[in-house]
Scaffold this motif. Structure first.
Motif, PDB file in Angstrom:
ATOM      1  N   LYS A  74       0.868  -1.186   0.000  1.00 35.00           N
ATOM      2  CA  LYS A  74       0.000   0.000   0.000  1.00 35.00           C
ATOM      3  C   LYS A  74       0.899   1.228   0.000  1.00 35.00           C
ATOM      4  O   LYS A  74       1.280   1.731   1.060  1.00 35.00           O
ATOM      5  CB  LYS A  74      -0.911   0.027   1.228  1.00 35.00           C
ATOM      6  CG  LYS A  74      -1.704  -1.228   1.470  1.00 35.00           C
ATOM      7  CD  LYS A  74      -2.963  -1.250   0.645  1.00 35.00           C
ATOM      8  CE  LYS A  74      -3.834  -2.411   1.081  1.00 35.00           C
ATOM      9  NZ  LYS A  74      -4.249  -3.256   0.031  1.00 35.00           N
ATOM     10  N   ALA A  75       1.235   1.710  -1.189  1.00 29.73           N
ATOM     11  CA  ALA A  75       2.177   2.820  -1.305  1.00 29.73           C
ATOM     12  C   ALA A  75       1.700   4.059  -0.566  1.00 29.73           C
ATOM     13  O   ALA A  75       2.513   4.845  -0.084  1.00 29.73           O
ATOM     14  CB  ALA A  75       2.422   3.153  -2.782  1.00 29.73           C
ATOM     15  N   LEU A  76       0.388   4.259  -0.463  1.00 32.62           N
ATOM     16  CA  LEU A  76      -0.124   5.486   0.122  1.00 32.62           C
ATOM     17  C   LEU A  76      -0.369   5.422   1.627  1.00 32.62           C
ATOM     18  O   LEU A  76      -0.983   6.334   2.188  1.00 32.62           O
ATOM     19  CB  LEU A  76      -1.394   5.927  -0.618  1.00 32.62           C
ATOM     20  CG  LEU A  76      -1.156   6.242  -2.104  1.00 32.62           C
ATOM     21  CD1 LEU A  76      -2.458   6.650  -2.775  1.00 32.62           C
ATOM     22  CD2 LEU A  76      -0.095   7.310  -2.284  1.00 32.62           C
ATOM     23  N   ALA A  77       0.113   4.388   2.301  1.00 37.93           N
ATOM     24  CA  ALA A  77       0.116   4.411   3.769  1.00 37.93           C
ATOM     25  C   ALA A  77       1.056   5.537   4.183  1.00 37.93           C
ATOM     26  O   ALA A  77       2.155   5.662   3.646  1.00 37.93           O
ATOM     27  CB  ALA A  77       0.582   3.071   4.334  1.00 37.93           C
ATOM     28  N   VAL A  78       0.612   6.385   5.107  1.00 36.52           N
ATOM     29  CA  VAL A  78       1.405   7.565   5.465  1.00 36.52           C
ATOM     30  C   VAL A  78       1.526   7.724   6.978  1.00 36.52           C
ATOM     31  O   VAL A  78       0.627   7.342   7.721  1.00 36.52           O
ATOM     32  CB  VAL A  78       0.811   8.863   4.868  1.00 36.52           C
ATOM     33  CG1 VAL A  78       0.865   8.847   3.356  1.00 36.52           C
ATOM     34  CG2 VAL A  78      -0.617   9.089   5.342  1.00 36.52           C
ATOM     35  N   SER A 110      -2.179   1.849  11.896  1.00 34.87           N
ATOM     36  CA  SER A 110      -1.262   0.901  12.526  1.00 34.87           C
ATOM     37  C   SER A 110      -0.383   1.697  13.478  1.00 34.87           C
ATOM     38  O   SER A 110      -0.035   2.847  13.205  1.00 34.87           O
ATOM     39  CB  SER A 110      -0.408   0.166  11.489  1.00 34.87           C
ATOM     40  OG  SER A 110       0.570   1.022  10.948  1.00 34.87           O
ATOM     41  N   VAL A 111      -0.051   1.079  14.609  1.00 33.89           N
ATOM     42  CA  VAL A 111       0.815   1.713  15.605  1.00 33.89           C
ATOM     43  C   VAL A 111       1.987   0.770  15.847  1.00 33.89           C
ATOM     44  O   VAL A 111       1.785  -0.420  16.109  1.00 33.89           O
ATOM     45  CB  VAL A 111       0.059   1.981  16.928  1.00 33.89           C
ATOM     46  CG1 VAL A 111       0.998   2.621  17.949  1.00 33.89           C
ATOM     47  CG2 VAL A 111      -1.162   2.853  16.683  1.00 33.89           C
ATOM     48  N   SER A 112       3.198   1.315  15.761  1.00 28.45           N
ATOM     49  CA  SER A 112       4.406   0.511  15.920  1.00 28.45           C
ATOM     50  C   SER A 112       5.343   1.132  16.947  1.00 28.45           C
ATOM     51  O   SER A 112       5.369   2.354  17.115  1.00 28.45           O
ATOM     52  CB  SER A 112       5.171   0.420  14.594  1.00 28.45           C
ATOM     53  OG  SER A 112       4.380  -0.149  13.592  1.00 28.45           O
ATOM     54  N   HIS A 113       6.110   0.274  17.600  1.00 24.67           N
ATOM     55  CA  HIS A 113       7.187   0.712  18.482  1.00 24.67           C
ATOM     56  C   HIS A 113       8.491   0.305  17.817  1.00 24.67           C
ATOM     57  O   HIS A 113       8.640  -0.841  17.381  1.00 24.67           O
ATOM     58  CB  HIS A 113       7.074   0.071  19.868  1.00 24.67           C
ATOM     59  CG  HIS A 113       8.140   0.529  20.793  1.00 24.67           C
ATOM     60  ND1 HIS A 113       9.132  -0.295  21.239  1.00 24.67           N
ATOM     61  CD2 HIS A 113       8.381   1.757  21.335  1.00 24.67           C
ATOM     62  CE1 HIS A 113       9.936   0.396  22.028  1.00 24.67           C
ATOM     63  NE2 HIS A 113       9.507   1.638  22.103  1.00 24.67           N
ATOM     64  N   TYR A 132       0.687   4.991  11.507  1.00 24.40           N
ATOM     65  CA  TYR A 132       0.481   5.082  10.066  1.00 24.40           C
ATOM     66  C   TYR A 132      -0.992   5.023   9.749  1.00 24.40           C
ATOM     67  O   TYR A 132      -1.728   4.228  10.334  1.00 24.40           O
ATOM     68  CB  TYR A 132       1.192   3.923   9.341  1.00 24.40           C
ATOM     69  CG  TYR A 132       2.515   4.334   8.779  1.00 24.40           C
ATOM     70  CD1 TYR A 132       2.634   4.690   7.444  1.00 24.40           C
ATOM     71  CD2 TYR A 132       3.639   4.406   9.587  1.00 24.40           C
ATOM     72  CE1 TYR A 132       3.855   5.104   6.926  1.00 24.40           C
ATOM     73  CE2 TYR A 132       4.861   4.812   9.085  1.00 24.40           C
ATOM     74  CZ  TYR A 132       4.947   5.161   7.753  1.00 24.40           C
ATOM     75  OH  TYR A 132       6.154   5.580   7.247  1.00 24.40           O
ATOM     76  N   ALA A 133      -1.435   5.868   8.808  1.00 22.61           N
ATOM     77  CA  ALA A 133      -2.790   5.792   8.274  1.00 22.61           C
ATOM     78  C   ALA A 133      -2.754   4.827   7.088  1.00 22.61           C
ATOM     79  O   ALA A 133      -1.872   4.913   6.225  1.00 22.61           O
ATOM     80  CB  ALA A 133      -3.267   7.162   7.814  1.00 22.61           C
ATOM     81  N   ILE A 134      -3.693   3.910   7.084  1.00 19.19           N
ATOM     82  CA  ILE A 134      -3.788   2.908   6.020  1.00 19.19           C
ATOM     83  C   ILE A 134      -4.861   3.359   5.037  1.00 19.19           C
ATOM     84  O   ILE A 134      -5.977   3.680   5.456  1.00 19.19           O
ATOM     85  CB  ILE A 134      -4.139   1.528   6.625  1.00 19.19           C
ATOM     86  CG1 ILE A 134      -3.040   1.101   7.610  1.00 19.19           C
ATOM     87  CG2 ILE A 134      -4.361   0.490   5.532  1.00 19.19           C
ATOM     88  CD1 ILE A 134      -3.399  -0.095   8.469  1.00 19.19           C
ATOM     89  N   PRO A 135      -4.544   3.399   3.739  1.00 21.47           N
ATOM     90  CA  PRO A 135      -5.556   3.838   2.782  1.00 21.47           C
ATOM     91  C   PRO A 135      -6.754   2.890   2.783  1.00 21.47           C
ATOM     92  O   PRO A 135      -6.590   1.684   2.973  1.00 21.47           O
ATOM     93  CB  PRO A 135      -4.828   3.829   1.432  1.00 21.47           C
ATOM     94  CG  PRO A 135      -3.598   3.026   1.640  1.00 21.47           C
ATOM     95  CD  PRO A 135      -3.294   3.006   3.110  1.00 21.47           C
TER      96      PRO A 135
END
Length: 140
Positions: A74-78, A110-113, A132-135
């Motif tokens: 998903k290239a547009l995950a930001v 999504s939330v990452s550490h 990250y926002a997922i399209p």
């Protein structure tokens, strides 16, 4: 997992060719990736240490890659949010290694550490929490 290291690196080269060669996906596990940033002259600040923006880039790319490993290309995950702490000076002349763990994966976020290390060192040099926002999925 939807994507493994070779697919993730191929995707990076396709959509972020300008920086893809700075990074390598070292390992992919469920909800976790290990990334390497190949430290070069352009990553250094005066005094020869790795710059904060370079460490941020590694944390950001690691969060992106751990998300894509689970949801697919998903290239547009930001990036929508980041909190980063720089805890100690990186070791000069060595690559940086990041371990990103997905804490939450929803339909929209999504939330990452992410922990960032100087290669070969036990203590992290930085840590970040990245969102990250997922399209949205296209509905047909």
């Amino acid at each position: 997992m939807v994507m493994q290291a070779p697919e993730l690196m191929a995707f990076m080269r396709q959509v972020f060719e300008q920086v893809a060669d700075d990074f390598n996906v070292e390992e992919v596990k469920p909800n976790e990736v290990t990334m390497r940033m190949k430290i070069k002259e352009q990553h250094l600040r005066p005094g020869g240490t790795v710059s904060g923006p370079s460490m941020f880039a590694l944390a950001d790319v690691s969060a992106y890659i751990v998300t894509l490993a689970m949801i697919g290309p998903k290239a547009l995950a930001v990036t929508t949010s980041c909190s980063m702490d720089f805890m100690r000076k990186p070791v000069s002349g060595v690559d940086l290694i990041a371990t990103a763990k997905l804490l939450k994966l929803g339909r929209q976020l999504s939330v990452s550490h992410v922990l960032v290390y100087s290669e070969g060192q036990e203590d992290p040099v930085a840590q970040a929490t990245m969102t990250y926002a997922i399209p949205p999925q296209k509905v047909s």
